[in-house]
Design a protein around this motif. Structure first.
Motif, PDB file in Angstrom:
ATOM      1  N   GLU A 198       2.643 -11.931  -5.279  1.00 36.99           N
ATOM      2  CA  GLU A 198       2.259 -13.162  -4.573  1.00 36.99           C
ATOM      3  C   GLU A 198       0.840 -13.617  -4.918  1.00 36.99           C
ATOM      4  O   GLU A 198       0.411 -14.685  -4.497  1.00 36.99           O
ATOM      5  N   LEU A 199       0.113 -12.806  -5.692  1.00 39.18           N
ATOM      6  CA  LEU A 199      -1.320 -13.089  -5.881  1.00 39.18           C
ATOM      7  C   LEU A 199      -1.581 -13.969  -7.093  1.00 39.18           C
ATOM      8  O   LEU A 199      -0.953 -13.796  -8.140  1.00 39.18           O
ATOM      9  N   ILE A 211      -0.610 -16.649  -2.856  1.00 40.99           N
ATOM     10  CA  ILE A 211      -1.922 -16.658  -2.187  1.00 40.99           C
ATOM     11  C   ILE A 211      -2.984 -16.208  -3.184  1.00 40.99           C
ATOM     12  O   ILE A 211      -2.672 -15.593  -4.198  1.00 40.99           O
ATOM     13  N   ASP A 213      -5.971 -13.999  -4.650  1.00 43.09           N
ATOM     14  CA  ASP A 213      -6.414 -12.603  -4.575  1.00 43.09           C
ATOM     15  C   ASP A 213      -7.808 -12.599  -3.962  1.00 43.09           C
ATOM     16  O   ASP A 213      -8.776 -12.958  -4.620  1.00 43.09           O
ATOM     17  N   ASN A 215      -8.868  -9.705  -2.114  1.00 44.80           N
ATOM     18  CA  ASN A 215      -9.322  -8.309  -2.111  1.00 44.80           C
ATOM     19  C   ASN A 215     -10.138  -7.954  -3.353  1.00 44.80           C
ATOM     20  O   ASN A 215     -11.114  -7.206  -3.269  1.00 44.80           O
ATOM     21  N   GLY A 216      -9.718  -8.486  -4.490  1.00 40.20           N
ATOM     22  CA  GLY A 216     -10.437  -8.161  -5.730  1.00 40.20           C
ATOM     23  C   GLY A 216     -11.906  -8.525  -5.610  1.00 40.20           C
ATOM     24  O   GLY A 216     -12.794  -7.776  -6.048  1.00 40.20           O
ATOM     25  N   SER A 261      -5.618  -2.220  -4.454  1.00 40.63           N
ATOM     26  CA  SER A 261      -5.247  -2.660  -3.109  1.00 40.63           C
ATOM     27  C   SER A 261      -3.805  -3.110  -3.124  1.00 40.63           C
ATOM     28  O   SER A 261      -3.324  -3.664  -4.116  1.00 40.63           O
ATOM     29  N   ALA A 262      -3.134  -2.820  -2.032  1.00 41.02           N
ATOM     30  CA  ALA A 262      -1.735  -3.179  -1.764  1.00 41.02           C
ATOM     31  C   ALA A 262      -0.759  -2.279  -2.530  1.00 41.02           C
ATOM     32  O   ALA A 262      -1.146  -1.516  -3.411  1.00 41.02           O
ATOM     33  N   ASP A 270       6.932  -1.754  -3.710  1.00 47.48           N
ATOM     34  CA  ASP A 270       5.705  -0.994  -3.850  1.00 47.48           C
ATOM     35  C   ASP A 270       5.795  -0.016  -5.022  1.00 47.48           C
ATOM     36  O   ASP A 270       5.836   1.193  -4.871  1.00 47.48           O
ATOM     37  N   GLY A 310      -3.173  -3.433   1.512  1.00 49.56           N
ATOM     38  CA  GLY A 310      -3.276  -4.786   0.973  1.00 49.56           C
ATOM     39  C   GLY A 310      -3.880  -5.789   1.931  1.00 49.56           C
ATOM     40  O   GLY A 310      -4.563  -6.734   1.519  1.00 49.56           O
ATOM     41  N   ASN A 311      -3.659  -5.581   3.220  1.00 51.93           N
ATOM     42  CA  ASN A 311      -4.204  -6.541   4.172  1.00 51.93           C
ATOM     43  C   ASN A 311      -5.721  -6.602   4.034  1.00 51.93           C
ATOM     44  O   ASN A 311      -6.391  -5.558   4.017  1.00 51.93           O
TER      45      ASN A 311
HETATM   46  P1  AMP Z   1       1.203  -4.901   0.749  1.00 47.09           P
HETATM   47  O1  AMP Z   1       0.362  -3.694   0.962  1.00 47.09           O
HETATM   48  O2  AMP Z   1       1.530  -5.133  -0.686  1.00 47.09           O
HETATM   49  O3  AMP Z   1       2.436  -4.838   1.609  1.00 47.09           O
HETATM   50  O4  AMP Z   1       0.362  -6.144   1.241  1.00 47.09           O
HETATM   51  C1  AMP Z   1       0.035  -6.325   2.594  1.00 47.09           C
HETATM   52  C2  AMP Z   1      -0.477  -7.727   2.853  1.00 47.09           C
HETATM   53  O5  AMP Z   1      -1.705  -7.925   2.191  1.00 47.09           O
HETATM   54  C3  AMP Z   1       0.423  -8.828   2.342  1.00 47.09           C
HETATM   55  O6  AMP Z   1       0.410  -9.898   3.275  1.00 47.09           O
HETATM   56  C4  AMP Z   1      -0.224  -9.249   1.049  1.00 47.09           C
HETATM   57  O7  AMP Z   1       0.063 -10.563   0.673  1.00 47.09           O
HETATM   58  C5  AMP Z   1      -1.667  -9.097   1.369  1.00 47.09           C
HETATM   59  N1  AMP Z   1      -2.445  -8.831   0.160  1.00 47.09           N
HETATM   60  C6  AMP Z   1      -2.150  -7.893  -0.724  1.00 47.09           C
HETATM   61  N2  AMP Z   1      -3.051  -7.898  -1.746  1.00 47.09           N
HETATM   62  C7  AMP Z   1      -3.912  -8.884  -1.465  1.00 47.09           C
HETATM   63  C8  AMP Z   1      -5.060  -9.402  -2.138  1.00 47.09           C
HETATM   64  N3  AMP Z   1      -5.476  -8.856  -3.285  1.00 47.09           N
HETATM   65  N4  AMP Z   1      -5.711 -10.435  -1.585  1.00 47.09           N
HETATM   66  C9  AMP Z   1      -5.285 -10.961  -0.423  1.00 47.09           C
HETATM   67  N5  AMP Z   1      -4.224 -10.511   0.275  1.00 47.09           N
HETATM   68  C10 AMP Z   1      -3.521  -9.503  -0.235  1.00 47.09           C
END
Ligand code: AMP
Ligand code: MG
Length: 417
Positions: A198-199, A211, A213, A215-216, A261-262, A270, A310-311
């Motif tokens: 989704e990033l 959305i 990115d 987190n980076g 992250s995530a 995953d 990821g959140n």
């Molecule tokens: P996940 O751990 O992949 O299940 O992601 C958990 C939540 O964090 C989801 O809503 C993702 O869209 C969001 N997320 C994951 N990576 C990022 C990122 N790099 N930047 C912003 N939000 C993120």
């Protein structure tokens, strides 16, 4: 995998395996905010020679005993010593040497009479010819207005100890001692990998369903805040090949630490877990923590690795709790956890996990700080981190904290109490 780790046990376990990085030499101007890797022992005295702390006349104290405005002592002006000169001639009895601030005292002189206490005239930068005699209006003690050799730093002494954080003043001391390069602890190189289909990165269009990115960027900024060197990698997509490729790219950067992250929860996409099982020794921890329960920790080809949630808020909180201490240990820095005691401003419900709740702090008239929740504690709401002054720590085991309870807050910004 079935165990629920406490925050403290997890952190202790992680830190057991972290050692300070080796030293490197950097040019002095680049050493600001770095940690000194070795003791610095002075090889020279500072100042390297006795010198005048005033513009005036260097004299023998014994020659000016009893001098006053009414009964000046007349001395022969025998020498002129500008800053940077190296007088070799002996100042004989009955003589005075015109001397500038910082200039070396001539042998034989033991004190300096400021120009204002003489009939000498001196315009800054002027080149008046030296008068033949000078009237001294004041007596002087030996050593007066003289900066003695080694008064600041004695040759042979340790001036700066290993582990010292280099600020402007330490850099000045090193410059005075002639250090063009200094041995400092190497900065941790931290590879940062965002994962998710989704990033999209900032230079890409953002189609529906995608959305940015964030987190980076947050993690790179945090790494810099704690004096590491961030290396952002391109976003990894949720498929085995892409994740594998990005981790290999991360390793090519010779990092000291890898953060992703995530992709470490148990969702169907995953794939990070699968690749990590292949590439490294990774443990997936459920931590008694909110936000940020799932955390992967281990090593990839010998490089320590964190798989952060990821959140966006969970990623920041777990960084603060687990990654920051690792960066501090690698960089040989004292870890100052800025924690203060506050009073809760409202009833708080918790689920019994150690919780880090975003709070705003307001001073109470009795001098204590009151903590109010920033509103929703959803771990997706990054602006709550913008509003928050700190993270209120609700200990594990508590499910209800009544308003007015004393609890610690981990500060996110400087609070002027
Ligand atoms: P996940 O751990 O992949 O299940 O992601 C958990 C939540 O964090 C989801 O809503 C993702 O869209 C969001 N997320 C994951 N990576 C990022 C990122 N790099 N930047 C912003 N939000 C993120
Ligand atoms: Mg995902």
């Amino acid at each position: 995998m079935t165990d629920l780790w406490s925050v403290d046990d997890a952190l202790n376990r992680i830190l057991q395996e972290v050692a300070p990085l080796p030293a490197e030499r950097v040019a002095l101007p680049d050493s600001l905010n770095r940690v000194l890797a070795e003791d610095i022992r002075a090889e020279v005295n500072l100042p390297p020679f006795a010198n005048s702390s005033m513009d005036g006349y260097a004299v023998r104290a014994a020659d000016v005993t009893g001098a006053s405005r009414d009964h000046p002592v007349s001395l022969k002006a025998s020498m002129d010593i500008p800053a940077g000169a190296a007088p070799e001639r002996l100042l004989c009895q009955g003589e005075a040497a015109r001397i500038m601030t910082g200039a070396p005292l001539p042998p034989g002189a033991d004190t300096v009479v400021p120009v204002e206490q003489t009939d000498g005239r001196w315009t800054p930068g002027g080149h008046e010819t030296l008068p033949s005699t000078v009237q001294i209006y004041r007596s002087a003690q030996p050593g007066e207005n003289v900066r003695q050799i080694g008064e600041d730093i004695r040759a042979g002494h340790v001036v700066l100890a290993a582990g010292t954080l280099l600020r402007a003043q330490e850099i000045g001391v090193l410059a005075s001692l002639g250090y063009m390069y200094v041995p400092v602890i190497r900065q941790p190189r931290v590879a940062i990998l965002s994962t998710g289909d989704e990033l999209v990165d900032l230079d890409q269009p953002q189609p529906p369903g995608k959305i940015r990115d964030s987190n980076g960027y947050t993690l790179a900024a945090l790494v810099q805040t704690y004096h590491g060197f961030p290396i952002r990698l391109p976003i990894a997509r949720d498929n085995l090949e892409d994740v594998r490729r990005r981790f290999h790219e991360a390793l090519e950067q010779h990092p000291d630490l890898i953060l992703s992250s995530a992709g470490v929860s148990v969702g169907a996409f995953d794939v990070v877990r699968a690749v990590l099982d292949e590439l490294g020794k990774i443990e997936f921890w459920r931590i008694n923590l909110r936000p940020g329960k799932p955390l992967a920790y281990g090593s990839i080809q010998g490089v320590p690795f964190f798989g952060l949630p990821g959140n966006p808020v969970s990623a920041m909180v777990t960084f603060d709790i687990f990654v920051r201490p690792v960066l501090c240990r690698m960089g040989s820095r004292a870890e100052h956890t800025p924690t203060i005691d506050v009073i809760t401003g409202e009833d708080i419900r918790s689920d019994g996990r150690r919780s880090y709740l975003r709070v705003k702090l307001t001073p109470h008239e009795n001098g204590q700080l009151i903590a109010h929740l920033t509103g929703t504690q959803s771990s997706g709401v990054l602006t709550s981190m913008v509003q928050a002054d700190g993270l209120l720590i609700v200990p594990e085991g508590l499910t209800h904290v009544p308003a007015g309870s004393p609890l610690p807050v981990r500060l996110l910004r400087y609070i002027n109490q």
